[in-house]
Every structure is written in structure tokens, then in C-alpha cells.
Design an enzyme around this catalytic site. Sequence first.
Site, PDB file in Angstrom:
ATOM      1  N   PRO A 148     -62.011  19.132  37.859  1.00 35.78           N
ATOM      2  CA  PRO A 148     -62.033  17.828  38.529  1.00 35.78           C
ATOM      3  C   PRO A 148     -60.679  17.125  38.575  1.00 35.78           C
ATOM      4  O   PRO A 148     -60.599  15.938  38.882  1.00 35.78           O
ATOM      5  CB  PRO A 148     -63.022  17.035  37.668  1.00 35.78           C
ATOM      6  CG  PRO A 148     -62.848  17.601  36.290  1.00 35.78           C
ATOM      7  CD  PRO A 148     -62.559  19.072  36.483  1.00 35.78           C
ATOM      8  N   GLU A 149     -59.590  17.859  38.300  1.00 34.76           N
ATOM      9  CA  GLU A 149     -58.267  17.237  38.241  1.00 34.76           C
ATOM     10  C   GLU A 149     -57.905  16.491  39.516  1.00 34.76           C
ATOM     11  O   GLU A 149     -57.202  15.478  39.482  1.00 34.76           O
ATOM     12  CB  GLU A 149     -57.190  18.304  37.959  1.00 34.76           C
ATOM     13  CG  GLU A 149     -57.166  18.807  36.528  1.00 34.76           C
ATOM     14  CD  GLU A 149     -58.002  20.062  36.354  1.00 34.76           C
ATOM     15  OE1 GLU A 149     -57.699  20.845  35.458  1.00 34.76           O
ATOM     16  OE2 GLU A 149     -58.988  20.235  37.114  1.00 34.76           O
ATOM     17  N   VAL A 150     -58.371  16.988  40.671  1.00 35.16           N
ATOM     18  CA  VAL A 150     -58.023  16.361  41.945  1.00 35.16           C
ATOM     19  C   VAL A 150     -58.463  14.901  41.974  1.00 35.16           C
ATOM     20  O   VAL A 150     -57.857  14.066  42.663  1.00 35.16           O
ATOM     21  CB  VAL A 150     -58.653  17.150  43.126  1.00 35.16           C
ATOM     22  CG1 VAL A 150     -60.175  17.054  43.109  1.00 35.16           C
ATOM     23  CG2 VAL A 150     -58.083  16.691  44.458  1.00 35.16           C
TER      24      VAL A 150
END
Length: 267
Positions: A148-150
Site C-alpha cells: 500500500p506504499e502508493v
Amino acid sequence: MPPLAAPKEETMSDTPNSLLYDVADGIATATLNRPEKRNALDAGILNGLRAAVQSAAQDPDVRVLVVTGAGKDFCAGADLAALEAMTGQDIMQHLGDAETLVHLFTAMRACPKPIVARVRGRALAGGCGLASACDLIVAEETAQFGYPEVNIGFVPAMVMAILRRNLGEKRALEWVLTGEILSARQAHEWGLVNRVLPGDTFDEAFAAYIKQLAARSSSAMHLTKRLLYHMDGLSFEAALRSGADVNVIARHTADCRAGVAKFLRKG
């Protein structure tokens, strides 16, 4: 850009309490031990993991290394509080911090023993990257995987070198662009997870799986893992010739000679 100098070799005596390590019956277990932080990755865990990999690689009694997490989750990713505390550091300090993962993932790939991720709960961001860097992943049926880094404007950069090999370019790219969270079953269908085990019998089923793996020929597992990863980037003919070399080496190992003799006696 050339890598920074490799860090000093860690030993298990350097391992902090945030990483536990033990060996029993040929199986080494490295446990991420920050359950109150969902086993978020910090310098202590990363350095401890590298020491665990080095120790397992050098210990003739170890046949398999298991990486797992204490508490409900495998690992929720990087310690964001620690990252925020680094905002005042210069770019070279940040690069040195990132290189810690490079050295860990390289050591994991070079380790002659199979490394198995035992995943319960969430394996997200850097935690999903750590699981992906293991040779095999065995997950409990309610486990979750994702990058989920985005969503915070970050990039799972180093993990991409592993992820594109596991999933292929298009699927890997879509996954990290969307930040989608996958169930264990979805991750298995995509080819990221090797086995999905029921929650009510997970501990027993995992123990049986690892015991079976540890009973295999250590020399054959070593040669198989080394050959598979060595083939990255080789031409078809070069890969075949590497296979031929390993074929000859395997025939001369004590395990192979004993295995052939045992098979012929049965016949």
C-alpha cells in the site's frame, strides 16, 4: 550507482530482543519480535535478520530457516515513526539505511538453506517484501498481503526486483500501482504464496510441512536453490550448461550416492 560498503558481519550475539533466533531438529526459526508494533521493521530487526541468515547459512545442523512474526501479524512494514525521525538526515544517510535491505535480501538469496516465510495476519509493505524475499511462503488462510506504499506517496522500490520475478511485469506493476490488499487465497492464485493452510490446524500443518522439507537432502536443496537463482538473466543454452554442471556435481555428493544405493536395495 555502486553500492555502499557492505556492513560488518553480524553475529547472533549482536541480535537484539526484537529478533529471536533458535534452532531445533535442523530447523532454525527467526521471529520478528515487536508484536506491539505489528513487527514493524526497524534497524534492530533488519540487522538481526541478517545475522540469523548468516548463522543458518554457516550452521551444518540447520537445514531450513523459517521467518515468522510474534503476535497476530507477520509484519506491517517499515517503522514509519523511525522513517519520520530520519527526515533531517542527508541523502547519503538515507541511502545507507536503504542499503540495509539490499544486504539482507542479497544474503537471503545467497543462503544455501531454503528460507520459508510463515505468515499469519498481515504482511504489508516491507513485511510483504520480506515474505516475498523468502524462497517459499506458507500462509494461514486469513493472512493478507499487499504493497500500500502508493497511498502515502512511497514506492516499494527494492522489492520490485523480487516481485517481477515472482509475478511477472504486468501483474506486479498493477499490484503496486493500486495498493490492493490480497487474501492468502488470491496470493496463492497469483503464484506469490506456495501453500495456504487452515487456521484451526495451521501450527500443526506448518510444522509437518517444515519437518518434511528439512528431511530432504541438504546438498540437493543447496544445489537446487543456487542453480535456480543463478539462471536469472542467462541465455537458454547457458542455463542448460549450468544445469549440466550441477547435474555432475550432484552425482558426486554423499547424499546422492547414498540415495541411489538405497533405491537400488529396495529394487
